[in-house]
Design a protein around this motif. Structure first.
Motif, PDB file in Angstrom:
ATOM      1  N   ASP A 289      33.143   3.847  37.473  1.00 50.89           N
ATOM      2  CA  ASP A 289      34.445   4.190  36.892  1.00 50.89           C
ATOM      3  C   ASP A 289      35.610   4.061  37.878  1.00 50.89           C
ATOM      4  O   ASP A 289      36.658   4.652  37.683  1.00 50.89           O
ATOM      5  N   ILE A 290      35.463   3.265  38.894  1.00 52.05           N
ATOM      6  CA  ILE A 290      36.475   3.158  39.948  1.00 52.05           C
ATOM      7  C   ILE A 290      37.518   2.088  39.596  1.00 52.05           C
ATOM      8  O   ILE A 290      37.216   1.105  38.921  1.00 52.05           O
ATOM      9  N   ASN A 291      38.750   2.286  40.048  1.00 52.45           N
ATOM     10  CA  ASN A 291      39.808   1.274  39.900  1.00 52.45           C
ATOM     11  C   ASN A 291      39.529   0.115  40.845  1.00 52.45           C
ATOM     12  O   ASN A 291      38.977   0.308  41.930  1.00 52.45           O
ATOM     13  N   TYR A 292      39.962  -1.056  40.445  1.00 52.11           N
ATOM     14  CA  TYR A 292      39.745  -2.247  41.267  1.00 52.11           C
ATOM     15  C   TYR A 292      40.365  -2.093  42.652  1.00 52.11           C
ATOM     16  O   TYR A 292      39.790  -2.503  43.648  1.00 52.11           O
ATOM     17  N   GLU A 293      41.544  -1.479  42.732  1.00 51.20           N
ATOM     18  CA  GLU A 293      42.228  -1.304  44.009  1.00 51.20           C
ATOM     19  C   GLU A 293      41.465  -0.389  44.964  1.00 51.20           C
ATOM     20  O   GLU A 293      41.634  -0.463  46.168  1.00 51.20           O
TER      21      GLU A 293
ATOM     22  N   ILE B  67      38.076  -0.214  45.241  1.00 53.37           N
ATOM     23  CA  ILE B  67      36.745  -0.723  45.603  1.00 53.37           C
ATOM     24  C   ILE B  67      36.609  -0.905  47.109  1.00 53.37           C
ATOM     25  O   ILE B  67      35.565  -0.606  47.691  1.00 53.37           O
ATOM     26  N   LYS B  68      37.670  -1.371  47.753  1.00 52.01           N
ATOM     27  CA  LYS B  68      37.623  -1.648  49.193  1.00 52.01           C
ATOM     28  C   LYS B  68      37.175  -0.426  50.002  1.00 52.01           C
ATOM     29  O   LYS B  68      36.529  -0.570  51.033  1.00 52.01           O
ATOM     30  N   GLU B  69      37.486   0.761  49.513  1.00 52.40           N
ATOM     31  CA  GLU B  69      37.100   1.981  50.212  1.00 52.40           C
ATOM     32  C   GLU B  69      35.585   2.175  50.242  1.00 52.40           C
ATOM     33  O   GLU B  69      35.063   2.887  51.101  1.00 52.40           O
ATOM     34  N   TYR B  70      34.874   1.538  49.323  1.00 52.72           N
ATOM     35  CA  TYR B  70      33.418   1.703  49.235  1.00 52.72           C
ATOM     36  C   TYR B  70      32.653   0.539  49.864  1.00 52.72           C
ATOM     37  O   TYR B  70      31.430   0.530  49.863  1.00 52.72           O
ATOM     38  N   LEU B  71      33.359  -0.445  50.384  1.00 50.70           N
ATOM     39  CA  LEU B  71      32.728  -1.613  50.984  1.00 50.70           C
ATOM     40  C   LEU B  71      32.853  -1.540  52.493  1.00 50.70           C
ATOM     41  O   LEU B  71      33.816  -0.992  53.024  1.00 50.70           O
ATOM     42  N   ASN B  72      31.863  -2.080  53.192  1.00 47.32           N
ATOM     43  CA  ASN B  72      31.962  -2.143  54.646  1.00 47.32           C
ATOM     44  C   ASN B  72      31.386  -3.468  55.119  1.00 47.32           C
ATOM     45  O   ASN B  72      30.780  -4.218  54.352  1.00 47.32           O
ATOM     46  N   ASN B  73      31.556  -3.764  56.391  1.00 44.50           N
ATOM     47  CA  ASN B  73      31.097  -5.052  56.943  1.00 44.50           C
ATOM     48  C   ASN B  73      29.684  -4.991  57.508  1.00 44.50           C
ATOM     49  O   ASN B  73      29.201  -5.968  58.057  1.00 44.50           O
TER      50      ASN B  73
ATOM     51  N   LYS C  27      49.787 -18.894  50.665  1.00 38.86           N
ATOM     52  CA  LYS C  27      50.489 -18.746  49.380  1.00 38.86           C
ATOM     53  C   LYS C  27      49.547 -18.219  48.303  1.00 38.86           C
ATOM     54  O   LYS C  27      49.918 -17.357  47.507  1.00 38.86           O
ATOM     55  N   LYS C  28      48.313 -18.755  48.259  1.00 37.55           N
ATOM     56  CA  LYS C  28      47.333 -18.287  47.267  1.00 37.55           C
ATOM     57  C   LYS C  28      47.002 -16.820  47.480  1.00 37.55           C
ATOM     58  O   LYS C  28      46.945 -16.044  46.529  1.00 37.55           O
ATOM     59  N   ILE C  29      46.791 -16.454  48.735  1.00 32.20           N
ATOM     60  CA  ILE C  29      46.454 -15.071  49.048  1.00 32.20           C
ATOM     61  C   ILE C  29      47.604 -14.146  48.662  1.00 32.20           C
ATOM     62  O   ILE C  29      47.395 -13.086  48.063  1.00 32.20           O
ATOM     63  N   GLU C  30      48.814 -14.556  48.997  1.00 35.06           N
ATOM     64  CA  GLU C  30      49.986 -13.741  48.669  1.00 35.06           C
ATOM     65  C   GLU C  30      50.187 -13.635  47.160  1.00 35.06           C
ATOM     66  O   GLU C  30      50.512 -12.574  46.646  1.00 35.06           O
ATOM     67  N   ALA C  31      49.989 -14.740  46.444  1.00 33.04           N
ATOM     68  CA  ALA C  31      50.201 -14.741  44.997  1.00 33.04           C
ATOM     69  C   ALA C  31      49.129 -13.929  44.274  1.00 33.04           C
ATOM     70  O   ALA C  31      49.438 -13.158  43.365  1.00 33.04           O
ATOM     71  N   LEU C  32      47.886 -14.105  44.671  1.00 31.59           N
ATOM     72  CA  LEU C  32      46.795 -13.441  43.969  1.00 31.59           C
ATOM     73  C   LEU C  32      46.456 -12.077  44.552  1.00 31.59           C
ATOM     74  O   LEU C  32      45.862 -11.244  43.879  1.00 31.59           O
ATOM     75  N   GLY C  33      46.835 -11.860  45.818  1.00 30.97           N
ATOM     76  CA  GLY C  33      46.562 -10.584  46.468  1.00 30.97           C
ATOM     77  C   GLY C  33      45.098 -10.215  46.401  1.00 30.97           C
ATOM     78  O   GLY C  33      44.228 -11.034  46.669  1.00 30.97           O
ATOM     79  N   LYS C  34      44.820  -8.989  45.982  1.00 35.11           N
ATOM     80  CA  LYS C  34      43.447  -8.508  45.920  1.00 35.11           C
ATOM     81  C   LYS C  34      42.617  -9.275  44.893  1.00 35.11           C
ATOM     82  O   LYS C  34      41.401  -9.265  44.949  1.00 35.11           O
ATOM     83  N   PHE C  35      43.275  -9.949  43.992  1.00 39.83           N
ATOM     84  CA  PHE C  35      42.556 -10.650  42.932  1.00 39.83           C
ATOM     85  C   PHE C  35      42.112 -12.051  43.358  1.00 39.83           C
ATOM     86  O   PHE C  35      41.560 -12.787  42.562  1.00 39.83           O
ATOM     87  N   SER C  36      42.357 -12.416  44.615  1.00 41.01           N
ATOM     88  CA  SER C  36      41.880 -13.716  45.098  1.00 41.01           C
ATOM     89  C   SER C  36      40.365 -13.703  45.253  1.00 41.01           C
ATOM     90  O   SER C  36      39.731 -14.742  45.307  1.00 41.01           O
TER      91      SER C  36
END
Length: 131
Positions: free
Chosen positions: A63-67, A69-75, A120-129
């Motif tokens: 039930d997490i927001n897409y924005e 998700i990064k908090e639950y991921l690690n390298n 430009k792609k990264i900036e335009a799509l942001g997290k959705f890239s």
């Protein structure tokens, strides 16, 4: 205005690349340099031990927001590269960048334009890239 550092680097690669001028040589050297980066990172784990890899499934709530998700991921990395391993990885990444640039030169592609387009792609799509 084109970036001076990228253009200067691209021109330098063009000047010094003599032995591996063929597109076939460049492609195989690019692949070899990628493998050497992988090898250097792996040796940092297996031989030196300055970093460790602790990999497992990412536990992401349904039930997490897409924005968020990064908090639950690690390298999956623990520790920091020692100076010797860092220098080796930088060296191998530099060779890889050299052959990426040689490929761009061989195909008459400006490296700065590649970086700019990707930015430009990264900036335009942001997290959705989804990288």
């Amino acid at each position: 205005m084109k970036d001076f550092l990228c253009d200067n680097f691209q021109n330098s690669v063009e000047e010094v690349l003599i032995r591996h001028k063929s597109i076939l040589d460049i492609l195989t050297k690019l692949q070899e340099s990628s493998a050497k980066i992988n090898r250097a990172v792996i040796k940092s784990v297996t031989s030196c031990g300055c970093i460790k890899i602790n990999a497992s499934n990412h536990e992401v709530p349904d039930d997490i927001n897409y924005e968020d998700i990064k908090e639950y991921l690690n390298n999956h990395l623990q520790g920091e590269l020692c100076e010797v391993c860092r220098e080796k990885i930088i060296e191998e990444m530099g060779k890889n960048l050299f052959y990426i640039t040689a490929l761009a030169n061989n195909l008459d592609i400006n490296l700065y334009e590649v970086i700019l387009e990707e930015h430009k792609k990264i900036e335009a799509l942001g997290k959705f890239s989804l990288y």
